[in-house]
Design an enzyme around this catalytic site. Structure first.
Site, PDB file in Angstrom:
ATOM      1  N   GLN A   4       7.080 -17.453  -2.468  1.00  0.00           N
ATOM      2  CA  GLN A   4       5.742 -17.510  -1.884  1.00  0.00           C
ATOM      3  C   GLN A   4       5.025 -16.161  -1.945  1.00  0.00           C
ATOM      4  OE1 GLN A   4       6.375 -19.073   2.068  1.00  0.00           O
ATOM      5  NE2 GLN A   4       7.720 -17.413   2.673  1.00  0.00           N
ATOM      6  N   THR A  60      17.433 -15.407   0.449  1.00  0.00           N
ATOM      7  CA  THR A  60      16.879 -15.572   1.796  1.00  0.00           C
ATOM      8  C   THR A  60      17.509 -16.715   2.596  1.00  0.00           C
ATOM      9  OG1 THR A  60      15.105 -16.971   0.920  1.00  0.00           O
ATOM     10  CG2 THR A  60      14.653 -14.599   1.112  1.00  0.00           C
ATOM     11  N   TYR A  85      22.902 -11.766   5.815  1.00  0.00           N
ATOM     12  CA  TYR A  85      21.577 -11.614   5.202  1.00  0.00           C
ATOM     13  C   TYR A  85      20.958 -10.272   5.578  1.00  0.00           C
ATOM     14  CZ  TYR A  85      16.531 -11.997   4.751  1.00  0.00           C
ATOM     15  OH  TYR A  85      15.208 -11.735   4.478  1.00  0.00           O
TER      16      TYR A  85
END
Length: 306
Positions: A14, A63, A126
């Site tokens: 995005q 992600t 992460y």
């Protein structure tokens, strides 16, 4: 630095798409899989030399926060090793690198918005892999800017806004965590800020004060529950769903990775150095929901004079 090609990694992500959309007449090239793959690191140096960019924006990342807990090697390849390769190239070529990072480098226990100098302490794989990427970039000797951001969403892609709207199409009652705080950030606004930084460097050259870590997130803050309620309030303007949204505690929604309970970011440094302040999250959300429902969205800018 002379104006030249901005190379954006991240494929169809995005932020990468938002950068391409916002670029206008700027020379910008968006790259991603299968040609550009951090899982094939040996191929990257040749691709970089062939592209010969004037600046690189690394918007590529692993992600999947929960999946990373059981696939740490993949997270590290994408979030540590990939940025290191880019930074080493940038150091050799003498060009700037903008590395996009995350609020998840913090444990969320401060109880106030984090500044760039606050100690990091990620709570999951992460966040740890993204922090390792920051460290690799900053240690490379490259002209590097690390931009930590928060809760990014857009009118397309995979994000919380679209997840909520899709869920509301299937049920009239949702349960959303209410005890985690953050700064929702529209990908369009983050892209505008990144391009404003790139313009500053292209027009006036690199300055030592540009180097290091900056926070870049939407103005204000809320919880996931507050964001969900705002999403449906805005969607209702277009006849969208308005389900009941019940607040729940993090403990009521267990996940493999522990999220920081309060990862709000203080973005004053971005304004002080670059004269940039991202719009308030509620205004940005309204514009994004307009785009989701194909209504015209007013133009916005992340450039705010100080």
């Amino acid at each position: 630095m002379k104006p030249g090609l901005i190379l954006v990694t991240g494929g169809r992500g995005q932020l990468a798409c938002a950068l391409e959309e916002a670029a206008g007449t700027r020379p910008l090239r968006r790259v991603g899989r299968p040609d550009w793959d951090f899982d094939r690191p040996d191929a990257l140096p040749a691709l970089l030399r062939a592209a010969a960019p004037a600046l690189i924006v690394n918007a590529a990342a692993y992600t999947a926060v929960d999946k990373a807990e059981s696939d740490a090697a993949a997270a590290l390849r994408a979030n540590r090793d990939g940025p290191r390769i880019l930074a080493e190239y940038c150091a050799q070529a003498g060009i700037p690198l903008i590395q996009v990072s995350t609020d998840y480098v913090f444990d969320g226990l401060k109880g106030a918005p984090y500044t760039e100098t606050d100690p990091t302490n990620p709570t999951g794989v992460y966040g740890a892999s993204k922090l390792a990427g920051e460290q690799a970039v900053l240690a490379s000797g490259a002209r590097a800017i690390v931009l930590r951001t928060s809760w990014v969403y857009a009118a397309s892609g995979k994000n919380f806004v679209l997840t909520m709207l899709n869920a509301a199409a299937r049920t009239d009652r949702l349960r959303v965590v209410a005890d985690q705080l953050g700064c929702p950030t529209a990908a369009q606004d983050l892209a505008a800020a990144i391009l404003a930084i790139a313009d500053r460097i292209a027009e006036g050259g690199w300055r030592n004060e540009y180097a290091g870590v900056f926070h870049a997130a939407g103005g204000g803050s809320t919880s996931w529950h507050g964001l969900a309620h705002a999403i449906f309030t805005q969607a209702a303007r277009h006849g969208g769903p308005m389900p009941a949204v019940d607040p729940i505690a993090t403990a009521d929604w267990p996940t493999p990775a522990r999220r920081p309970p309060d990862s709000r970011l203080n973005c004053n440094k971005l304004q002080q150095v670059f004269g940039l302040q991202l719009p308030d999250w509620q205004d940005a959300l309204a514009r994004t929901i307009d785009r989701v429902f194909f209504a015209p969205a007013p133009a916005s800018s992340s450039r705010v004079p100080v």
